[in-house]
Scaffold this active site. Structure first.
Site, PDB file in Angstrom:
ATOM      1  N   ASP A 491       0.835  -1.227  -0.023  1.00 52.24           N
ATOM      2  CA  ASP A 491      -0.095   0.109   0.156  1.00 52.24           C
ATOM      3  C   ASP A 491       0.963   1.285  -0.175  1.00 52.24           C
ATOM      4  OD1 ASP A 491      -2.244   1.611   0.267  1.00 52.24           O
ATOM      5  OD2 ASP A 491      -2.563   1.199   2.555  1.00 52.24           O
ATOM      6  N   GLU A 494       2.910   5.277  -3.736  1.00 48.53           N
ATOM      7  CA  GLU A 494       2.731   6.324  -4.963  1.00 48.53           C
ATOM      8  C   GLU A 494       4.084   7.115  -4.658  1.00 48.53           C
ATOM      9  OE1 GLU A 494       0.548   6.044  -2.399  1.00 48.53           O
ATOM     10  OE2 GLU A 494      -1.042   4.808  -3.788  1.00 48.53           O
ATOM     11  N   ASP A 568      -9.139   4.434  -1.936  1.00 48.82           N
ATOM     12  CA  ASP A 568     -10.067   4.753  -0.718  1.00 48.82           C
ATOM     13  C   ASP A 568     -11.139   5.431  -1.218  1.00 48.82           C
ATOM     14  OD1 ASP A 568      -8.019   3.932   0.837  1.00 48.82           O
ATOM     15  OD2 ASP A 568      -7.225   5.676   1.486  1.00 48.82           O
TER      16      ASP A 568
HETATM   17  C1  NOJ Z   1      -4.573   3.348   2.823  1.00 47.39           C
HETATM   18  C2  NOJ Z   1      -5.123   2.278   2.075  1.00 47.39           C
HETATM   19  O1  NOJ Z   1      -5.703   2.704   0.899  1.00 47.39           O
HETATM   20  C3  NOJ Z   1      -6.368   1.584   3.053  1.00 47.39           C
HETATM   21  O2  NOJ Z   1      -6.987   0.545   2.162  1.00 47.39           O
HETATM   22  C4  NOJ Z   1      -5.630   1.103   4.096  1.00 47.39           C
HETATM   23  O3  NOJ Z   1      -6.490   0.537   4.756  1.00 47.39           O
HETATM   24  C5  NOJ Z   1      -5.015   2.509   5.134  1.00 47.39           C
HETATM   25  N1  NOJ Z   1      -4.070   2.853   4.082  1.00 47.39           N
HETATM   26  C6  NOJ Z   1      -4.463   1.962   6.065  1.00 47.39           C
HETATM   27  O4  NOJ Z   1      -3.357   0.873   5.759  1.00 47.39           O
END
Ligand code: NOJ
Length: 914
Positions: A491, A494, A568
């Protein structure tokens, strides 16, 4: 908007306003040479009315695939003739995007040499392409390139004269006429300063798609599949250009050209009768304006600009979208064939709090008889966000947890983010320091920023040494508590930096080779998940399983290794709806193994929204429920009946269709065709369908789905692109006739139709996890077309190892011949039968459902002769009518044929042997 973006847009304005605009670039005819499929020459940029010139070496490569590649660089920089105050900074334009992105397809068509060209003082023409029906017409001055197919203009580069290569210049040089000097050598953006030791170096170009009304691609954006116009366009145009700059965007808008987490600069243009495409190979921040000029025929004019790097454009002339996608896949690679578990259902939330929590959630799935394959742990499972460690209080015995999951053939995915907590007692931080693999700031010191664990550093995965070291961290010994059924979620790559400009890394940070972060920003996430993939494979020595990684950030090429998701999103109906064009858009750009958080990441969806989201999710190639830490728990059983039942049925429906999903993934892994097919791919000549982006076909199965994405709706209008009969998936009611048709879709139903003419495969006994279905029998659904025929394809392998690359797979065609009343199964795999085939010998077909068995012949079948392996036996049939009474449905019961051998079913009608 950054200064380079302004400058390029200003140039577009100046050109549009000028009575007659002439771009200051000319190809010097005396420098043109053509050899072994490659044309070279020097383009001269003239400055300040011709007082000065800058030499730009041009290469046009005519590839054997029929793709043409146009590259422009800056001669002075190539030769290293530039004085910079800070010699740590590379002087060349960034030229390594190819190294990380391209894996094949670069062989030039060596038959093209100087004899293949026509040239005079004004133009040079090269005929090329497999059928030599393509032409590149290069106008020398002002420099432009026109690409023709069968004598017709398709794509023009520098049509509007917006080509712009910001050449290197010293700080005290005479300003270029008409160019805004603001931000050339440093600029401040959202309160953060960006030093620019190399000065301005953007590259821009306009690309016109002549006669094309629809352009698709350039994900990732939360916007319609057919790209909207931007500034200067008509109704509904966005003000801003589409942006490609991988970012961690908080609560993104659902109809916007704003940047999201991934960037694939591949654009396809489509019209009745042909397709073309371009791939803009550049890893820096990139913007694209889109405007449609509607005169006699529409031309889509696009304008691309990137902050740094070469001009490197691949031009695809089709003629079909399928061919363009295939050629693009040859260049950037196809989707890795995933392990079967990874295309089943995933249960995630931020966070499952302890191993007891995991055990309870796991047990609840069984209690409610809901299949699932993977449970996920988010950042809280670690010791203070130190990845590759465990929170010992809550996960004291990870081995036991993994073992318990393994007993049910389930997996665990742990999050591993790229920020490394700055803590001298943390082995990963120590290792990163000792190996000197940390990204540097603009002063050459280890760059520090803020993320989940507080003060952090970032590993520079462009360094080969960093990759080797990362591999050593994921062996079973090094990653304590890990096991074979543990996979990884990358995750925040970017990368997300809470303290950085736009929540990412400063552009003047320094990577391997002295390149600036600005050069590689969009590629950065990919090198991280590539390293993780190598690490996962490394842990099993010479018998690796296929790695599974989920990445948030992606670039062209990510598909070779990783699945992705749309980040998200919000738990509302708009985000549910936009997830479909987003997944389609990623898919046509190679990134087909993708999905959105089921339920929406933020917020608390109503039970209806959640149920509908499961129905949509069951059609995402990557099917995972996920939720933010502040949301209420929403595992499927919590909503209670009837809602739980709806979610359960959506998940079980996915499990039944896993063989068909896997077959679609196989095709994607071979030639890049996306798992979900938008209408323009399915019906390339039917114009009404080009803009349709809320329905799709599942691979080549003929299953057309249009899930409900609106609150309170109990029917949908499905667009049919041809005159075939379409049978309702649940009761076989028929819909026929090109255009819109209404499909009834109460809350317990996903609107799905089967296009006549197709055969697909199901396993009708969903179990608790996909491996438990390994030896289950198959059901074939044969949907007859209007002439009574159908065909289909089926692929199966062990679903986890690489043995399929050595022939360990089953691949078959199924053909139903209406005239002969036979169904045949023929193998497409010539490899000698190995272990896998032996293992599968016991797997049989338990049922064949023939839909559309109308008319005298098929309406009167009383039994079936089965022929397999030189033997013949008889089996029974049952004949019923569809819900609407219009469609005959013939079910062949237990033909007892195996899936490993060829066979024929001969339908016997009345007393006549057909
Ligand atoms: C951002 C991610 O997009 C999300 O899916 C994740 O739960 C959070 N980071 C925490 O790790």
């Amino acid at each position: 908007m950054n200064s380079f973006c302004h400058r390029n847009r200003q140039l577009a304005d100046r050109a549009a306003e000028a009575p007659k605009w002439t771009a200051p670039y000319a190809l010097n005819p005396a420098t043109i040479a053509v050899d072994s499929g490659v044309l070279t020459g020097i383009v001269l940029k003239s400055l300040n009315g011709g007082a000065e010139t800058v030499e730009l070496p041009l290469t046009v490569s005519f590839l054997a695939s029929g793709v043409a590649r146009v590259t422009l660089d800056e001669k002075k920089r190539q030769l290293g003739q530039i004085e910079l105050s800070n010699d740590r900074i590379r002087k060349e334009r960034y030229n390594e995007a190819e190294k990380w992105t391209i894996v094949g397809g670069l062989d030039a068509d060596t038959s093209i040499d100087s004899s293949a060209i026509f040239a005079n003082d004004e133009i040079t023409v090269v005929k090329y392409g497999p059928a030599k029906n393509f032409e590149a017409v290069i106008t020398h001055s002002p420099f432009s390139l026109k690409f023709m197919r069968d004598g017709e203009e398709q794509i023009v580069l520098n049509d509007r004269g917006l080509f712009n290569m910001e050449h290197w210049r010293p700080r005290d040089s005479t300003p270029e006429e008409g160019v805004d000097q603001h931000g050339l050598f440093d600029e401040s953006f959202s309160g953060k300063s960006d030093t620019k030791p190399r000065g301005p170096e953007s590259v821009g170009l306009d690309i016109s798609f002549i006669g094309y009304d629809h352009v698709f691609g350039i994900p990732e954006h939360a916007s319609p599949l057919s790209l909207r116009e931007t500034r200067g366009g008509g109704d509904g145009a966005y003000d801003e250009p589409y942006r490609l700059y991988n970012l961690d965007v908080f609560e993104y808008e659902f109809d916007s050209p704003m940047s999201l987490y991934g960037a694939i600069p591949f654009m396809q243009a489509h019209k009745k009768g042909g397709d073309v495409a371009v791939f803009w190979l550049n890893g820096a921040e990139t913007w694209i304006d889109v405007v449609k000029k509607r005169t006699e025929r529409t031309t889509t004019q696009t304008h691309w600009f990137s902050e740094s790097g070469l001009l490197d454009v691949f031009v695809f002339l089709g003629p079909t979208a399928e061919e363009n996608i295939k050629s693009y896949s040859q260049l950037t690679g196809t989707t890795a064939l995933p392990q079967t578990f990874s295309i089943a259902y995933h249960q995630c939330r931020w966070n499952y709090l302890s191993q007891d929590d995991v055990a309870q959630v796991d047990a609840k799935f069984d209690e409610h008889d809901i299949p699932y394959d993977v449970i996920w742990l988010d950042v809280e499972h670690t010791d203070g966000k130190r990845y590759l460690t465990w929170d010992e209080a809550n996960f004291p015995e990870p081995e036991k947890m993994l073992e318990a999951l393994d007993k049910k053939q389930r997996k665990l995915v742990n999050i591993v983010d790229p920020h490394i907590k700055k803590d001298d007692n943390y082995h990963v931080y120590q290792g990163a320091k000792e190996n000197d693999v940390i990204v540097k700031d603009n002063n050459g010191n280890n760059y520090e920023g803020w993320c989940w664990p507080g003060s952090s550093v970032w590993v520079d995965f462009f360094k080969p040494k960093a990759v080797e070291w990362w591999k050593s961290l994921m062996t079973y010994d090094a990653y304590k508590g890990s096991a074979k059924n543990l996979y990884v979620w990358n995750d925040m790559n970017e990368p997300a930096v809470f303290s950085g400009p736009e929540i990412t890394m400063p552009k003047d940070n320094i990577h391997e080779g002295g390149w600036e972060h600005r050069d590689v920003h969009n590629i950065n996430g990919m090198v991280f998940h590539n390293a993780t993939a190598l690490a996962l494979m490394n842990r099993d020595g010479d018998k690796p399983l296929r790695p599974f990684i989920l990445t948030r950030s992606f670039f062209a090429g990510t598909q070779r290794i990783s699945a992705s998701w749309t980040g998200d999103n919000l738990g509302n109906w708009d985000h549910l709806a936009v997830s479909i064009p987003m997944v389609l858009s990623n898919g046509i750009a190679g990134m087909t193994f993708t999905g959105a958080d089921v339920g929406g990441f933020f917020g608390n969806p109503s039970p209806e929204l959640l149920a509908r989201w499961y129905q949509v999710g069951a059609f995402y190639p990557f099917f995972r429920a996920h939720a933010h830490i502040d949301t209420k728990r929403r595992e499927p059983w919590l909503a209670g009946e009837p809602w739980t039942g709806y979610m359960k049925e959506a998940i079980r429906g996915r499990y039944r269709l896993l063989p068909t999903w896997y077959t679609a993934f196989r095709r994607a892994s071979v030639d890049g065709m996306p798992v979900l097919r938008p209408m323009y791919l399915a019906f390339p000549d039917v114009e009404e369908g080009f803009g349709v982006d809320d329905q799709f076909f599942l691979g080549d199965s003929g299953i057309l789905a249009k899930p409900v994405t609106k609150e309170g709706h109990d029917s949908v209008s499905v667009w049919l692109g041809d005159e075939q009969p379409y049978y309702d998936y649940s009761n076989y009611d028929v819909h026929q006739g090109k255009g819109q048709t209404t499909v009834y879709a109460p809350i317990d139903k996903t609107p799905m139709l089967i296009q006549g003419g197709n055969i697909f495969v199901r396993r009708d006994r969903p179990r608790r996890s996909s491996p438990a279905m390994k030896y289950d029998p198959f059901t074939l659904v044969v949907a007859l077309d209007k002439d009574g025929n159908a065909k289909g394809r089926f692929y199966l392998d062990d679903g986890e190892t690489f043995d399929y690359t050595k022939g360990g797979y089953i691949e078959r065609t199924f053909t139903f011949d209406g005239k002969k009343a036979t169904l045949r199964s023929d193998s497409l795999n010539d490899a000698a039968p190995g272990e896998f085939l032996k293992d599968m010998e016991r797997v049989r077909v338990e049922k064949v459902i023939i839909v559309g068995a109308n008319g005298q012949q098929l309406g009167q079948v009383h039994s079936v002769d089965v022929l397999q392996g030189g033997k013949k036996w008889e089996t029974e049939v049952e004949y019923v009518k569809s819900g609407d009474g219009k469609v005959g449905v013939l079910t062949v019961r237990d033909p007892a044929v195996t899936i490993t051998e060829d066979w024929t079913l001969q339908l016997r009608v009345g007393k006549i042997e057909l």
